[in-house]
Design a protein around this motif. Structure first.
Motif: not given
Length: 229
Positions: A67-69, A57-60, A71-79, A62-63
């Motif tokens: 939590p959004e970051a 989030a800091r790198a993007c 969720t997005a990555v974990v959802d991508g891994l589960v998929a 949007v520190p």
């Protein structure tokens, strides 16, 4: 010494998934117009989900959206796991099951809980583990020893009584700091740093060789095939 338990890492040791984390970190950064670098990946490998999400989030820029970051990555891994994109590494299932037939085994992973559960269920290995611990469930992620100490504790053991199997720099450092005797299985795509590799008692070329080393140590012998040390 006789070892009473084994603690495994997951990504890069049991399943071929390290690249999926990099893929999803890169994709999230790209959505924010940021280029994710190999140095960023190296900085995040071994971190717990809250730790790498804060970094991402800091790198993007949007520190406040960690939590959004996450969720997005974990959802991508589960998929990706559901799509069959996180296959078992060759020999990994036999390595885990043969060790579990001798002593209790645990998992000490930097992956978030949903990813751990999805991967072990997908490959029919959930029942092999007496305990599984995500680094998000302890105070600090790897290279701190917390997740390995917790995994050993859940088996009723100290780190010194356990063998550990790891592939990454921070993972090896974490297991060694917790007192485990480490068998390193270097990931060719993300090779551990020499100083981390020096902490390992043995270095094996993949899970097949690591299995031989594990069983030899559990049986009070020392296998030499596939060993660089």
């Amino acid at each position: 010494m006789a070892f009473a338990a084994v603690v495994f890492d997951m990504d890069g040791v049991i399943v071929e998934s390290e690249h999926l984390w990099e893929e999803n970190w890169t994709a999230y950064a790209a959505r924010h117009g940021v280029r994710w670098t190999p140095e960023d990946t190296a900085a995040c490998q071994g971190k717990s989900a809250p730790e790498w999400a804060a970094y991402l989030a800091r790198a993007c820029g949007v520190p406040d959206r960690a939590p959004e970051a996450e969720t997005a990555v974990v959802d991508g891994l589960v998929a990706a796991v559901a799509e069959g994109r996180a296959p078992l590494l060759e020999g990994a299932a036999a390595m885990v099951r043969d060790a579990a037939a001798r002593v209790p085994v645990a998992l000490a992973s930097s992956a978030a809980r949903p990813v751990i559960d999805a991967a072990l269920e997908a490959h029919g290995l959930a029942d092999a583990f007496t305990a599984t611990v995500s680094s998000a469930e302890v105070a600090r992620g790897k290279p701190s020893p917390d997740v390995y100490r917790e995994a050993a504790s859940r088996l009723g053991r100290t780190g010194a009584e356990c063998l550990g199997v790891e592939d990454s720099s921070n993972g090896i450092r974490a297991a060694a700091a917790a007192g485990l005797t480490v068998i390193a299985v270097p990931n060719p795509a993300y090779p551990p740093k020499p100083d981390a590799l020096d902490l390992a008692a043995e270095v094996a070329d993949g899970a097949v060789a690591a299995r031989g080393l594990l069983l030899a140590r559990l049986d009070g012998e020392r296998e030499t095939e596939g060993v660089h040390r």
